[in-house]
Design an enzyme around this catalytic site. Structure first.
Site, short mmCIF file in Angstrom:
data_model
loop_
_atom_site.label_atom_id
_atom_site.label_comp_id
_atom_site.label_asym_id
_atom_site.label_seq_id
_atom_site.Cartn_x
_atom_site.Cartn_y
_atom_site.Cartn_z
N SER A 1 18.73 77.08 11.84
CA SER A 1 17.72 78.08 11.52
C SER A 1 16.76 77.53 10.48
CB SER A 1 18.38 79.32 10.94
OG SER A 1 18.99 78.99 9.71
N LYS A 2 15.56 78.07 10.51
CA LYS A 2 14.55 77.57 9.58
C LYS A 2 14.83 78.01 8.15
CE LYS A 2 11.28 80.98 11.28
NZ LYS A 2 10.12 81.10 12.14
N ARG A 3 15.75 78.94 7.98
CA ARG A 3 16.14 79.30 6.62
C ARG A 3 16.84 78.13 5.95
NH1 ARG A 3 13.15 81.84 6.59
NH2 ARG A 3 12.78 83.96 7.29
N LYS A 4 17.57 77.37 6.73
CA LYS A 4 18.43 76.34 6.13
C LYS A 4 17.97 74.91 6.39
CE LYS A 4 22.23 79.42 5.80
NZ LYS A 4 23.27 80.06 6.57
N ARG B 1 11.09 76.74 0.63
CA ARG B 1 12.49 76.85 1.04
C ARG B 1 13.40 76.03 0.11
NH1 ARG B 1 15.78 74.19 3.76
NH2 ARG B 1 14.30 72.53 4.20
#
Ligand code: GLU
Length: 512
Positions: A261-264, A489
């Protein structure tokens, strides 16, 4: 009603079918590489098809970005929207007539039916089912409309969808080449919409029709599509077509094993290109995912003097010679950025000094990039020697502001980090140009009760590591969407981690 010629068993034809909904994803490159290797090893054809029938998620620039990014890592397709081929058009939005014709066949043979529920009615149905603790799905009511009722609705101009008539009883089984037989009870398969009220097909219909008409022999895609496959199998049955073989590749995972995921992790290929990863390292890294590359035995390692890590370094040519689809392990390959960076470093060290310099000059120090940076600061410096003082943040990879710099006077650390996290989706959703960014930042500030000044100061601190910089929006634009978002991020990851450890750790790297 088998009207089509059977597949030519001898000819291997595979495809990737990305949807142009945003930045090209590392997962697309991974699946693309697997398809390319599969095709080349079998003297087959590799097709690129653009699945752009979801008008709500369509992003105009995305298709070109997909072409560019996939070419950048070294994937070349034999047929596609940009290179043509005998089974085109390869862009689904140019094939709507074909889907309509095919859905008519299904209406005629009883495998599909018209449904007239409004989105509100469907929502009420869904809520009712959720409240009754039932899986939300279409209740099949329109199956029982009489031909006269259907005619009357059509004559009244009511919008309608066309749905697949999934058999009420029984189950569908298909063979996954990596997993063996998989069975789904029809009780758990929804009467899938095939044609939407806007006249566009859904993924399921268009995907099956195209795979058939494009003579695809092997569908190699990510495992997230397994639950769609029974619908596809039913469609092959409904059309009377033979079905391709299915290979569902294990999904890429974050370090914590959740779905990538783009969160991580940065998931945009554009990020890797702009951050200075070499395409051959990226390709090698993606080739490691899935475990199809045979690892040398202990003995081979000893006798060749290789260390185990070096055994992970290979080219596309090596992959074509040795990649083995029977070895693929379903464990869930981890997209480990540390490993990718190590690999990239290995590739950088293998370059000659001239090649290394050329690599810098074509990416992070390209003329285009330097000219954009220069334009930002010409009015602000007094000597050319100050160039680096004001632009270091655009040349550095790792910039982390200290709390004295990023924390507004009247805000707590927790509030500030929450707001920084809120900014991420707003930035992601924004077009990367001045007015759109300005509006997006003002809107999120207003929504969360952060003044424009506070909002801009926080983002400035995160981007530049400083309280003073060239204009924020222009700087964001020059640095690029993928890298700017990655910086936010990383800032968050660092600060949240620090908060968790409740330590007074200083940032690893401060801004120049
Ligand atoms: N359009 C789908 C995607 O975005 C294609 C999935 C498939 O390969 O069937 O990945």
């Amino acid at each position: 009603m088998t009207t089509e010629a059977p597949l030519d068993e001898a000819q291997v034809r595979v495809r990737i079918a990305p949807s142009p909904t945003g930045d090209p994803h590392v997962g697309t490159a991974y699946i693309g590489l697997m398809n390319l290797v599969f095709a080349r090893q079998r003297a087959g054809k590799f097709v690129l098809r653009i699945e752009d029938t979801d008008q709500t998620r369509f992003v105009a620039a995305s298709e070109q970005m997909i072409f560019r990014s996939l070419r950048w890592i070294g994937l070349a397709w034999d047929e596609g929207p940009d290179v043509g081929g005998p089974y085109g058009p390869y862009r689904q939005s140019e094939r709507t007539e074909i889907y309509r014709r095919h859905v008519d066949l299904l209406l005629a043979n009883g495998w599909a039916y018209r449904a007239f529920e409004t989105p509100e009615e469907l929502e009420t149905m869904r809520r009712g089912q959720l409240a009754a603790k039932l899986p939300p799905r279409y209740n099949g009511a329109a199956r029982h409309l009489t031909p006269e009722q259907v005619e009357a609705n059509l004559a009244a101009g009511k919008p309608c969808t066309i749905r697949l008539k999934v058999p009420a009883e029984g189950s569908t089984t298909f063979r996954d080449e990596l997993r063996g037989d998989i069975t789904f009870d029809h009780a758990n398969v929804d009467d899938q919409v095939l044609l939407k009220s806007d006249g566009y097909p859904t993924y399921h219909l268009a995907n099956v029709v195209d795979d058939h008409l494009m003579r695809i022999s092997d569908v190699i895609r990510a495992e997230e599509w397994i639950s769609s496959t029974p619908k596809h199998i039913l469609l092959y049955q409904a059309f009377g077509w033979s079905r391709p073989r299915f290979w569902h590749m294990p999904l890429l995972r974050n370090l914590d094993k959740s779905k990538i995921s783009k969160r991580k992790n940065p998931v945009s290929l554009v990020y890797y290109q702009q951050a200075g990863f070499l395409p051959q390292a990226m390709l090698n890294f993606l080739g490691l995912m899935g475990g199809g590359m045979p690892q040398p035995t202990e003995q081979q390692i000893v006798s060749s003097g290789l260390n185990t890590k070096e055994a992970d370094i290979f080219s596309l040519t090596d992959m074509l010679a040795r990649y083995d689809f029977n070895r693929i392990s379903l464990g869930g390959p981890v997209f480990d950025l540390t490993k990718l960076k190590w690999l990239n470093g290995e590739y950088l060290r293998r370059l000659s000094p001239e090649q290394f310099f050329a690599a810098l000059r074509s990416t992070v120090l390209s003329d285009t990039y330097l000219a954009e940076i220069a334009a930002l600061i010409q009015t602000r410096i007094e000597t050319l020697g100050q160039f680096g003082d004001m632009t270091g943040f655009l040349l550095a990879d790792n910039v982390l502001p200290t709390p004295e710099i990023f924390l507004p006077k009247k805000r707590s650390l927790e509030d500030t980090l929450t707001f920084a996290a809120d900014m991420l989706p707003a930035l992601e959703a924004s077009a990367w140009e001045h007015d759109a960014l300005d509006a997006a930042l003002r809107a999120i500030g207003q929504e969360k009760n952060w003044s424009v000044k506070e909002t801009f100061m926080l983002l400035r601190a995160i981007l530049t590591g400083s309280t003073q910089s060239p204009p924020l929006l222009e700087s964001l634009i020059v640095f690029g969407k993928a890298r700017s978002i990655d910086r936010v991020r990383r800032f968050l990851a660092f600060e949240l981690d620090r908060l968790k450890r409740n330590a007074n750790a200083k940032p690893l790297v401060t801004s120049p």
